[in-house]
Write a protein that holds these residues in place. Structure first.
Motif, short mmCIF file in Angstrom:
data_model
loop_
_atom_site.label_atom_id
_atom_site.label_comp_id
_atom_site.label_asym_id
_atom_site.label_seq_id
_atom_site.Cartn_x
_atom_site.Cartn_y
_atom_site.Cartn_z
N TYR A 1 0.85 -1.21 0.00
CA TYR A 1 0.00 0.00 0.00
C TYR A 1 0.88 1.25 0.00
O TYR A 1 0.63 2.20 -0.75
N LEU A 2 1.92 1.23 0.80
CA LEU A 2 2.77 2.42 0.94
C LEU A 2 3.50 2.74 -0.37
O LEU A 2 3.66 3.90 -0.74
N LEU B 1 2.76 16.76 1.41
CA LEU B 1 2.88 15.54 2.23
C LEU B 1 4.35 15.18 2.29
O LEU B 1 5.00 15.00 1.26
N ASP C 1 5.93 12.65 4.62
CA ASP C 1 6.20 11.22 4.76
C ASP C 1 4.91 10.52 5.16
O ASP C 1 4.02 11.12 5.81
N ILE C 2 4.88 9.24 4.83
CA ILE C 2 3.66 8.50 5.16
C ILE C 2 3.98 7.04 5.40
O ILE C 2 4.73 6.40 4.65
N ASN C 3 3.43 6.49 6.49
CA ASN C 3 3.39 5.05 6.69
C ASN C 3 2.19 4.75 7.58
O ASN C 3 1.46 5.66 7.95
N THR C 4 2.01 3.50 7.93
CA THR C 4 0.76 3.13 8.62
C THR C 4 0.70 3.65 10.06
O THR C 4 -0.37 3.70 10.65
N MET D 1 -3.11 3.40 9.85
CA MET D 1 -3.59 4.58 9.12
C MET D 1 -3.39 4.38 7.63
O MET D 1 -2.31 3.91 7.21
N ILE D 2 -4.44 4.70 6.86
CA ILE D 2 -4.27 4.70 5.41
C ILE D 2 -4.77 6.03 4.86
O ILE D 2 -5.67 6.65 5.44
N LEU D 3 -4.19 6.42 3.75
CA LEU D 3 -4.57 7.69 3.13
C LEU D 3 -5.75 7.39 2.20
O LEU D 3 -5.58 6.98 1.06
N LYS D 4 -6.93 7.61 2.75
CA LYS D 4 -8.13 7.17 2.05
C LYS D 4 -8.38 7.98 0.78
O LYS D 4 -8.77 7.45 -0.26
#
Lengths: 382, 78
Positions: free
Chosen positions: A15-16, B31, B33-36, B55-58
């Motif tokens: 997903y990431l 944005l 950075d992003i992870n769960t 967490m997910i980026l819906k």
């Protein structure tokens, strides 16, 4: 540029990683879901084409919006066209006349009705007529055949018309050929007698019993019957009646409330589906009218006009009940009398007084026409 | 839709809204950075760090994004 939205899925991909690619390519998306190792989301079609370069396992699941509908139609056009054609044929065939039945034993009348129906387009393998057209045809047949048809109804049953009718029967005038006497139709005291033809057997102020001859058709001369004619005359007498009447002290009347409820419903194969105004009561008088009835529709629109009533209880005193009993008894007698007949006198014979009602017995003397004609059967001479 | 109309009319600088199922951010800048378990984003000169789980980026748009998941904390660094 194609800005149509599509639903895509990417299998076996983190997903990431997907998000990072989307961020990097500045691709905007919505409704992202992760399910069974697949990531679903909605993007523009152009962005989807772009993503194909980065993901081998990307799949277009569904086109959305108007595009989706058009795509669905293109994919299933054969089934859709078949369905439309089948429905069209069914609709067509259900509005074709396959049979006509005229219910009567009179073959000549059947033939005439058939001609009328053909003239007005009602024959086998032609289209059904609407309710209004049928009414016009029915009226036309009745107007042009007043002498032979009393009543006519054209009923549609599926793909068949059933014509029900009643023939008009005209009674021929009976010509009197045999001789007759004037006899008493009731026991009475003769009060008025006019002899116009024949020989009087009875006179005024004589008592007669039912069946007694008052004026005979025999012409008698020197104690012999010289001729026979039709007796003719008028005779009125005093007839006696006893009337028993019961009046309860309490009774219930139906009174109109003035309220009318309109109930409109769909009639689908005999079952009612209310559109508006459903009102259930036993105190109503209903008038029904069909608002819409077309042969190509499987339903009718019907309107019921319900006039509402309510119960009103009345209580009367003994005196009022007594007066009411007298009125009712007199009404019973008057209903039998014509304009030249009347009540001479009355007398109350008996009054029975109970807790809930009153019973009275009244004796009436009535001035009434007591004559009737009777055919004379010829004597058989051996 | 009403929210969009309200945003357009009010012309807010930014808005961060806590929702029952996540976080909604309006008028972000980028944005980072992003992870769960963590999402970092920038609004004006402020750095927002969202901590949570699963967490997910819906949804992501030019001006807003939506995070679904369990939000534990939001730290703002100026």
């Amino acid at each position: 540029m194609n800005n149509k939205l599509v639903l895509v899925s990417i299998t076996d991909e983190e997903y990431l990683n997907i998000i990072k690619v989307l961020l990097r390519l500045d691709i905007y998306y919505s409704e992202l879901n992760i399910k069974d190792n697949k990531v679903y989301f909605k993007v523009n079609y152009e962005d989807y084409k772009n993503l194909k370069k980065y993901f081998t396992n990307i799949k277009l699941e569904k086109r959305l919006g108007l595009d989706g509908i058009i795509s669905f139609i293109k994919k299933h056009y054969i089934i859709l066209i078949s369905f439309i054609i089948t429905y069209g044929i069914l609709l067509l065939l259900s509005n074709v006349i396959f049979d006509i039945e005229i219910v009567t034993n009179n073959n000549e009348l059947k033939r005439i009705i058939n001609l009328y129906l053909e003239e007005n387009g009602i024959e086998k393998n032609k289209f059904m007529k609407s309710y209004d057209e049928l009414e016009i045809i029915k009226k036309k047949i009745l107007e042009e055949n007043k002498d032979t048809i009393e009543w006519l109804e054209i009923e549609r049953v599926g793909t068949k018309y059933i014509v029900n009718l009643t023939e008009r029967v005209i009674n021929e005038e009976k010509i009197e050929t045999s001789k007759r006497d004037l006899v008493a139709k009731k026991d009475a005291l003769i009060l008025y007698l006019i002899n116009k033809n024949g020989t009087s057997i009875k006179e005024v102020n004589e008592l007669v019993k039912k069946g007694d001859i008052i004026i005979t058709g025999d012409i008698i001369k020197n104690e012999e019957v010289v001729d026979r004619v039709d007796a003719k005359g008028e005779v009125y007498g005093e007839v006696w009646y006893t009337v028993n009447t019961t009046v309860p002290y309490k009774h219930i009347d139906y009174v109109k409330t003035g309220e009318i409820v309109n109930h409109i419903y769909l009639d689908i194969f005999g079952k009612k589906f209310t559109l508006m105004g459903k009102y259930d009561t036993k105190n109503e008088i209903v008038t029904t009218k069909v608002l819409l009835d077309k042969p190509y529709l499987f339903f009718k629109v019907v309107k019921e006009e319900k006039e509402l009533y309510e119960y009103v209880t009345h209580t009367v005193t003994y005196e009022e009940a007594y007066e009411e009993a007298l009125k009712r008894s007199e009404r019973v007698i008057n209903e039998k009398l014509s304009s030249d007949e009347y009540i001479i006198d009355k007398k109350v014979l008996k009054i029975n007084k109970y807790s809930s009602k009153i019973e009275i017995e009244i004796f009436y003397k009535v001035y009434e026409n007591i004559g009737e004609y009777r055919e004379v059967t010829p004597e058989v001479v051996n | 839709m009403l929210n969009n109309i309200s945003t357009y009319l009010k012309n807010e600088e930014y808005r961060v809204t806590f929702l029952k199922y996540g976080l909604h951010v309006l008028n972000y800048k980028s944005l980072i950075d992003i992870n769960t378990n963590m999402i970092i984003f920038k609004i004006d000169n402020k750095l927002f760090k969202v901590n949570g789980k699963n967490m997910i980026l819906k949804k992501m748009d030019k001006k807003e994004f939506l995070i679904n998941g369990k939000i534990e904390s939001v730290v703002i660094n100026e």
